[in-house]
Design an enzyme around this catalytic site. Structure first.
Site, mmCIF file in Angstrom:
data_model
loop_
_atom_site.group_PDB
_atom_site.id
_atom_site.type_symbol
_atom_site.label_atom_id
_atom_site.label_comp_id
_atom_site.label_asym_id
_atom_site.label_seq_id
_atom_site.Cartn_x
_atom_site.Cartn_y
_atom_site.Cartn_z
ATOM 1 N N SER A 277 -4.516 0.010 -0.047
ATOM 2 C CA SER A 277 -4.744 -1.235 0.791
ATOM 3 C C SER A 277 -6.076 -1.689 0.268
ATOM 4 O O SER A 277 -6.986 -0.917 0.341
ATOM 5 C CB SER A 277 -4.779 -0.921 2.067
ATOM 6 O OG SER A 277 -5.173 -2.376 2.459
ATOM 7 N N HIS B 89 -1.193 -2.964 -1.995
ATOM 8 C CA HIS B 89 -0.987 -3.340 -0.997
ATOM 9 C C HIS B 89 -2.025 -4.470 -0.516
ATOM 10 O O HIS B 89 -3.259 -4.163 -0.705
ATOM 11 C CB HIS B 89 -0.801 -2.437 0.108
ATOM 12 C CG HIS B 89 -0.429 -3.001 1.663
ATOM 13 N ND1 HIS B 89 0.823 -3.068 1.853
ATOM 14 C CD2 HIS B 89 -1.072 -3.012 2.517
ATOM 15 C CE1 HIS B 89 1.021 -3.516 3.045
ATOM 16 N NE2 HIS B 89 -0.132 -3.400 3.591
ATOM 17 N N ASP C 224 -3.316 -7.044 2.425
ATOM 18 C CA ASP C 224 -3.427 -7.327 3.751
ATOM 19 C C ASP C 224 -4.064 -8.692 3.904
ATOM 20 O O ASP C 224 -5.245 -9.118 3.832
ATOM 21 C CB ASP C 224 -4.019 -6.434 4.500
ATOM 22 C CG ASP C 224 -3.523 -4.873 4.532
ATOM 23 O OD1 ASP C 224 -2.239 -5.038 5.165
ATOM 24 O OD2 ASP C 224 -4.071 -3.967 4.332
ATOM 25 N N MET D 34 -4.675 -11.538 6.724
ATOM 26 C CA MET D 34 -5.079 -11.824 7.954
ATOM 27 C C MET D 34 -5.453 -12.984 8.471
ATOM 28 O O MET D 34 -6.467 -13.665 7.685
ATOM 29 C CB MET D 34 -5.904 -10.871 8.627
ATOM 30 C CG MET D 34 -5.661 -9.299 8.269
ATOM 31 S SD MET D 34 -6.805 -8.187 9.135
ATOM 32 C CE MET D 34 -6.299 -6.584 8.109
ATOM 33 N N HIS E 164 1.067 -8.369 2.586
ATOM 34 C CA HIS E 164 1.465 -8.102 3.970
ATOM 35 C C HIS E 164 1.118 -9.192 4.980
ATOM 36 O O HIS E 164 -0.065 -9.384 4.934
ATOM 37 C CB HIS E 164 1.039 -6.705 4.399
ATOM 38 C CG HIS E 164 1.386 -6.288 6.006
ATOM 39 N ND1 HIS E 164 0.718 -5.199 6.493
ATOM 40 C CD2 HIS E 164 2.064 -7.154 6.804
ATOM 41 C CE1 HIS E 164 1.037 -5.381 7.854
ATOM 42 N NE2 HIS E 164 1.793 -6.331 7.969
ATOM 43 N N MET F 54 -0.048 -10.751 8.073
ATOM 44 C CA MET F 54 -0.402 -10.801 9.404
ATOM 45 C C MET F 54 -0.905 -11.999 9.971
ATOM 46 O O MET F 54 -2.164 -12.338 10.242
ATOM 47 C CB MET F 54 -1.304 -9.860 9.535
ATOM 48 C CG MET F 54 -0.926 -8.042 9.258
ATOM 49 S SD MET F 54 -2.142 -7.028 9.389
ATOM 50 C CE MET F 54 -2.616 -6.854 7.644
ATOM 51 N N MET G 147 4.321 -0.451 11.387
ATOM 52 C CA MET G 147 2.782 -0.206 11.742
ATOM 53 C C MET G 147 2.559 1.047 12.331
ATOM 54 O O MET G 147 3.099 1.075 13.600
ATOM 55 C CB MET G 147 2.384 -1.406 12.477
ATOM 56 C CG MET G 147 2.196 -2.831 11.696
ATOM 57 S SD MET G 147 1.522 -2.921 10.075
ATOM 58 C CE MET G 147 -0.247 -2.573 10.556
ATOM 59 N N GLY H 91 -5.062 -5.514 12.220
ATOM 60 C CA GLY H 91 -5.942 -6.424 12.231
ATOM 61 C C GLY H 91 -7.096 -5.607 11.513
ATOM 62 O O GLY H 91 -8.145 -6.398 10.991
ATOM 63 N N PHE H 92 -7.225 -4.448 11.624
ATOM 64 C CA PHE H 92 -8.497 -3.619 11.047
ATOM 65 C C PHE H 92 -7.997 -2.418 10.168
ATOM 66 O O PHE H 92 -7.151 -1.677 10.782
ATOM 67 C CB PHE H 92 -9.678 -3.130 12.187
ATOM 68 C CG PHE H 92 -10.196 -4.559 12.871
ATOM 69 C CD1 PHE H 92 -11.029 -5.123 12.523
ATOM 70 C CD2 PHE H 92 -9.407 -5.013 14.099
ATOM 71 C CE1 PHE H 92 -11.753 -6.080 13.039
ATOM 72 C CE2 PHE H 92 -9.936 -5.988 14.745
ATOM 73 C CZ PHE H 92 -10.913 -6.651 14.395
ATOM 74 N N GLY H 93 -8.811 -2.109 9.468
ATOM 75 C CA GLY H 93 -8.485 -0.693 8.496
ATOM 76 C C GLY H 93 -9.375 0.450 9.250
ATOM 77 O O GLY H 93 -10.124 0.060 10.329
ATOM 78 N N GLY H 94 -8.967 1.569 9.074
ATOM 79 C CA GLY H 94 -9.734 2.711 9.474
ATOM 80 C C GLY H 94 -9.395 3.246 10.788
ATOM 81 O O GLY H 94 -9.940 3.868 11.544
ATOM 82 N N ASP I 107 2.162 1.818 7.540
ATOM 83 C CA ASP I 107 0.960 1.154 7.465
ATOM 84 C C ASP I 107 0.045 1.620 8.419
ATOM 85 O O ASP I 107 0.439 1.159 9.608
ATOM 86 C CB ASP I 107 1.207 -0.426 7.056
ATOM 87 C CG ASP I 107 -0.352 -1.125 6.797
ATOM 88 O OD1 ASP I 107 -1.109 -0.571 6.809
ATOM 89 O OD2 ASP I 107 -0.036 -2.548 6.689
ATOM 90 N N GLY I 108 -1.060 2.195 8.213
ATOM 91 C CA GLY I 108 -1.908 2.235 9.239
ATOM 92 C C GLY I 108 -2.336 3.875 9.437
ATOM 93 O O GLY I 108 -1.387 4.523 9.970
ATOM 94 N N GLY I 109 -3.638 4.455 9.028
ATOM 95 C CA GLY I 109 -3.820 5.737 9.528
ATOM 96 C C GLY I 109 -3.339 6.898 8.696
ATOM 97 O O GLY I 109 -3.511 7.862 8.886
ATOM 98 N N GLY J 250 -5.530 2.614 2.862
ATOM 99 C CA GLY J 250 -6.861 2.245 2.636
ATOM 100 C C GLY J 250 -8.025 3.058 2.508
ATOM 101 O O GLY J 250 -8.233 3.651 1.221
ATOM 102 N N SER J 251 -8.662 3.527 3.729
ATOM 103 C CA SER J 251 -9.809 4.158 3.544
ATOM 104 C C SER J 251 -9.725 5.724 2.831
ATOM 105 O O SER J 251 -10.264 6.347 2.351
ATOM 106 C CB SER J 251 -10.520 4.410 5.082
ATOM 107 O OG SER J 251 -9.469 4.708 6.030
#
Length: 225
Positions: free
Chosen positions: A12, A37, A39, A41, A70, A72, A141, A146-149, A176-178, A198-199
């Site tokens: 991401s 990817h 994102d 928003m 994606h 959002m 999800m 809304g936020f990375g990390g 997608d997420g974590g 992402g991170s």
């Protein structure tokens, strides 16, 4: 674009250097990324702002793999053509973003892109049961968008339900997420084949030192082998 269920890593760019997107994308692809990817928003559907179709058009020439956009955002339909014209291969909209998700998916396909539908953590798998014949990807999800990390929310049973519902349809399941080497395996074991990170991909590296990107991608891949 032929369909296959091999595991794909989709970094991401929300975690990349915003001032250096083109070079970041080229670096992470050279280090083994399968998809990119993006994102999007709107500060309305989710509590954050990122970027829009003009950014997607600007980075498209740097993407040699797959541009996975994606959305959002809410509403969605008025913006589909813009993202398709910007070169998105996949455009994913949230089932929660409006009252007519079936129409939205039809519009994405009509615009020439592959259609994805995303589910927030609190939305059940059954919400997309009647959409599977007109979509190409379901995005689960595993954080609230809304936020990375953010910390991963384990949803293996939801992923498994989706995999059973999809059957032999050529529909990807994206997480997608974590996503990290510690969380990826449970998702893939349940049926996922696209992992957004992402991170977990961009940490420790940079355009001038891209080797950590490759190490991070290989670590995620090895965790699901």
């Amino acid at each position: 674009m032929s369909f296959d269920r091999s595991v794909k890593i989709a970094p991401s760019i929300l975690s990349a250097d915003f001032a250096n997107f083109g070079a970041e994308i080229e670096a992470v692809e050279a280090q083994g990324a399968d998809w990119i990817h993006v994102d999007v928003m709107d500060g309305h559907f989710v509590p954050n702002l990122s970027f829009g179709a003009t950014t997607c058009a600007a980075i498209r020439p740097h993407i040699k793999t797959v541009m996975d956009v994606h959305l959002m955002i809410s509403p969605v339909d008025a913006y589909i053509d813009g993202f398709a014209q910007a070169g998105a291969d996949f455009i994913t909209a949230h089932v929660e973003a409006g009252p007519h998700i079936h129409r939205t998916l039809q519009a994405i396909r009509a615009a020439g892109a592959k259609a994805g539908v995303a589910l927030n953590p609190g939305t059940p798998a059954s919400a997309v049961e009647h959409l599977l014949d007109i979509c190409d990807l379901v995005c689960v999800m595993t954080v609230n968008p809304g936020f990375g990390g953010q910390k991963f929310i384990p949803l293996a049973s939801k992923i498994a339900k989706l995999r059973a519902m999809i059957g032999d349809r050529p529909v990807h399941i994206e997480i997608d997420g974590g996503v990290t080497p510690q969380t990826a395996k449970s998702c893939v074991d349940a049926g996922a084949d696209v992992l957004v990170a992402g991170s977990a991909v961009f940490k420790g590296g940079s355009v001038s030192n891209p080797a950590p990107y490759g190490e991070n991608i290989r670590a995620i891949r090895a965790s699901v082998a």
